[in-house]
Scaffold this motif. Structure first.
Motif, PDB file in Angstrom:
ATOM      1  N   SER A 177      -4.110   0.508  -0.347  1.00 16.65           N
ATOM      2  CA  SER A 177      -5.209   1.208   0.316  1.00 16.65           C
ATOM      3  C   SER A 177      -5.194   0.901   1.794  1.00 16.65           C
ATOM      4  N   LYS A 178      -5.170   1.963   2.593  1.00 17.90           N
ATOM      5  CA  LYS A 178      -5.200   1.797   4.044  1.00 17.90           C
ATOM      6  C   LYS A 178      -6.478   2.333   4.654  1.00 17.90           C
ATOM      7  N   GLU A 212      -4.210   8.159  -6.126  1.00 20.64           N
ATOM      8  CA  GLU A 212      -4.582   7.103  -5.182  1.00 20.64           C
ATOM      9  C   GLU A 212      -3.355   6.329  -4.740  1.00 20.64           C
ATOM     10  N   SER A 213      -3.307   6.025  -3.443  1.00 27.73           N
ATOM     11  CA  SER A 213      -2.218   5.217  -2.923  1.00 27.73           C
ATOM     12  C   SER A 213      -2.302   3.812  -3.492  1.00 27.73           C
ATOM     13  N   LYS A 214      -1.151   3.226  -3.756  1.00 28.17           N
ATOM     14  CA  LYS A 214      -1.136   1.872  -4.314  1.00 28.17           C
ATOM     15  C   LYS A 214      -1.664   0.853  -3.318  1.00 28.17           C
ATOM     16  N   THR A 240      -0.596  12.150  -2.505  1.00 29.78           N
ATOM     17  CA  THR A 240      -1.051  10.767  -2.381  1.00 29.78           C
ATOM     18  C   THR A 240      -2.147  10.684  -1.317  1.00 29.78           C
ATOM     19  N   GLY A 296      -4.835  11.412   3.957  1.00 29.82           N
ATOM     20  CA  GLY A 296      -4.041  12.321   3.147  1.00 29.82           C
ATOM     21  C   GLY A 296      -4.742  13.619   2.831  1.00 29.82           C
ATOM     22  N   THR A 347      -5.815   8.213   0.118  1.00 28.07           N
ATOM     23  CA  THR A 347      -6.602   6.976   0.114  1.00 28.07           C
ATOM     24  C   THR A 347      -8.072   7.369   0.101  1.00 28.07           C
TER      25      THR A 347
END
Length: 456
Positions: free
Chosen positions: A438-439, A434-436, A107, A422, A109
């Motif tokens: 976004s950071k 992609e992370s659900k 995972t 990541g 971003t």
């Protein structure tokens, strides 16, 4: 321990195509044979261990001679076992590579790189200085008779500040003024007499010279009298008044104040007038950044500055550069720069410490990425670019400018999707998702605050 055949069959799903079905069937059979081969190897090893364990147990001690004799006696069997183990390991790795045995995509971003204009910011520290500051000193030696202002009062240009004892100067002026008037009358009378031929022209010229001399003496006395009235030459704020009514002041370039048990006497500055609005800030720019600011200066574009005073930084004062000094100080390898900022609320005072952000130039169509997206490797700096199949590729980049968490780089293209968070365990070819939530920060350029800039 044998592996169930269903564990291998679940990795392959039959399709409608007959050719694909035959291939899958052949692979299933091959995998079953591999499992049987593995079971046979395990059984053989168990039999050998059971057969020769008693003999090994009978040995009182294991030494070099006994070990050598054992290996020499059973060398072919040991060689066959090692070959079988090696072949089984390679076969297993071939059908179950490390990538397929992994836990799954990592995972991350990511962001998409875009072209934008990035301002080059130079950060510096400096000092607030007055735009104009004047020490009020007497032009003559005299005594103060009256003070017309108070400590810290706002004054305007031409406002009366101090009155000195003018009795002697006024009497001298009136005397010379009367002589000048009399000389002028005698000159006019001489002109009439010349017209009647009662005196010569030489007498007329002498009368004219006497009149001009008397008038000049009167004007000089008038100037001397004006020194008794001290006025402000600029608009500004008065500081602490150093004299009092009755103080004896002297014409001097040095500010000297002495206090004893009976009185305070001052020679020099009677008061200091400081212009506070607008006010200036003075700072230095490193020698390596001089070409950047001079290039923008040649384009006749004003250099903008933002100034903060104190540790809070709540109020930001915006202004522009007034002058860049004409020489570099070799002691610090920097050039002095003076900028002007507004000070309507009179919150800034000369001598305060200030932090300055100078917008020196603008990089057109630059590729700005978050600095945390850049990985420092033994071979240099790189970023991980994600392709359409969600696999990453390491691409080397060169950082040309870095400021407040953003870096301008070369080596990638606009539209590339790069990993921001990541990236710790990534390798070229790694699968990502992609992370659900976004950071990752967007690659925003520093718009309203530079390093001093950092060229690399």
């Amino acid at each position: 321990m044998t592996l169930p055949q269903d564990a291998f069959k679940t990795a392959y799903k039959p399709k409608k195509n007959e050719t694909v079905s035959k291939i899958e069937s052949s692979l299933d059979k091959l995998l079953v044979k591999l499992v049987h081969l593995k079971d046979a190897i395990q059984s053989c090893l168990c039999n050998l261990w059971t057969k020769y364990l008693p003999q090994i147990g009978k040995l009182k001690s294991i030494n070099y001679a006994s070990s050598k004799a054992f290996i020499k006696r059973y060398k072919w069997r040991i060689l066959i076992i090692l070959i079988l183990l090696y072949a089984g390991s390679k076969t297993y790795d071939y059908f179950f590579p490390a990538g397929k045995k992994a836990s799954g995509p990592q995972t991350i971003t990511s962001i998409v790189v875009e072209k934008k204009d990035v301002p080059l910011i130079i950060e510096a520290t400096g000092t607030i200085v007055s735009n104009s500051i004047v020490d009020i000193r007497p032009m003559i030696t005299n005594t103060v008779t009256k003070i017309h202002i108070k400590d810290g009062q706002e004054v305007t240009e031409g406002q009366l500040l101090f009155s000195l004892d003018d009795r002697n100067d006024k009497a001298n002026y009136e005397k010379l003024k009367a002589l000048a008037d009399d000389s002028q009358k005698q000159y006019l009378r001489a002109k009439e007499l010349v017209a009647k031929n009662f005196i010569s022209k030489a007498g007329l010229e002498t009368s004219l010279a006497n009149a001009k001399s008397a008038q000049a003496a009167a004007r000089s006395a008038e100037v001397q009298l004006s020194f008794d009235l001290i006025r402000s030459p600029i608009n500004g704020r008065a500081g602490i008044i150093n004299v009092f009514p009755g103080s004896f002041v002297q014409a001097s370039n040095a500010v000297i104040s002495s206090t004893n048990a009976s009185a305070t006497s001052t020679t020099g500055s009677m008061v200091t007038i400081t212009q506070l609005n607008p006010i200036n800030v003075q700072f230095v720019v490193p020698e390596k950044d001089i070409p950047i600011i001079l290039e923008n200066k040649k384009a006749d574009e004003p250099l903008k500055v933002k100034v903060t005073v104190g540790n809070t930084g709540k109020t930001v004062y915006e202004g522009q550069v007034l002058v860049i000094d004409n020489q570099v100080d070799p002691a610090i390898a920097a050039v002095r720069v003076k900028a002007q900022i507004p000070n309507e609320k009179m919150e800034l005072l000369p001598g305060q410490f200030a932090r300055i952000s100078l917008n020196a130039n603008t990089l057109k169509d630059a590729l700005a990425v978050p600095t945390q997206a850049i990985v420092i490797s033994p071979t240099g700096r790189l970023v991980y670019v994600v392709d359409k199949d969600d696999k990453v590729t390491a691409k080397p980049v060169k950082v040309t400018y870095e400021y407040q968490g953003n870096s301008v780089v070369t080596g990638i293209q606009a539209g590339d999707r790069i990993v921001v968070e990541g990236k710790q365990n990534l390798r070229t070819g790694s699968k990502v998702r992609e992370s659900k939530i976004s950071k990752g920060p967007a690659p925003a350029a520093p718009a309203n605050n530079a390093p001093a800039s950092e060229q690399k």
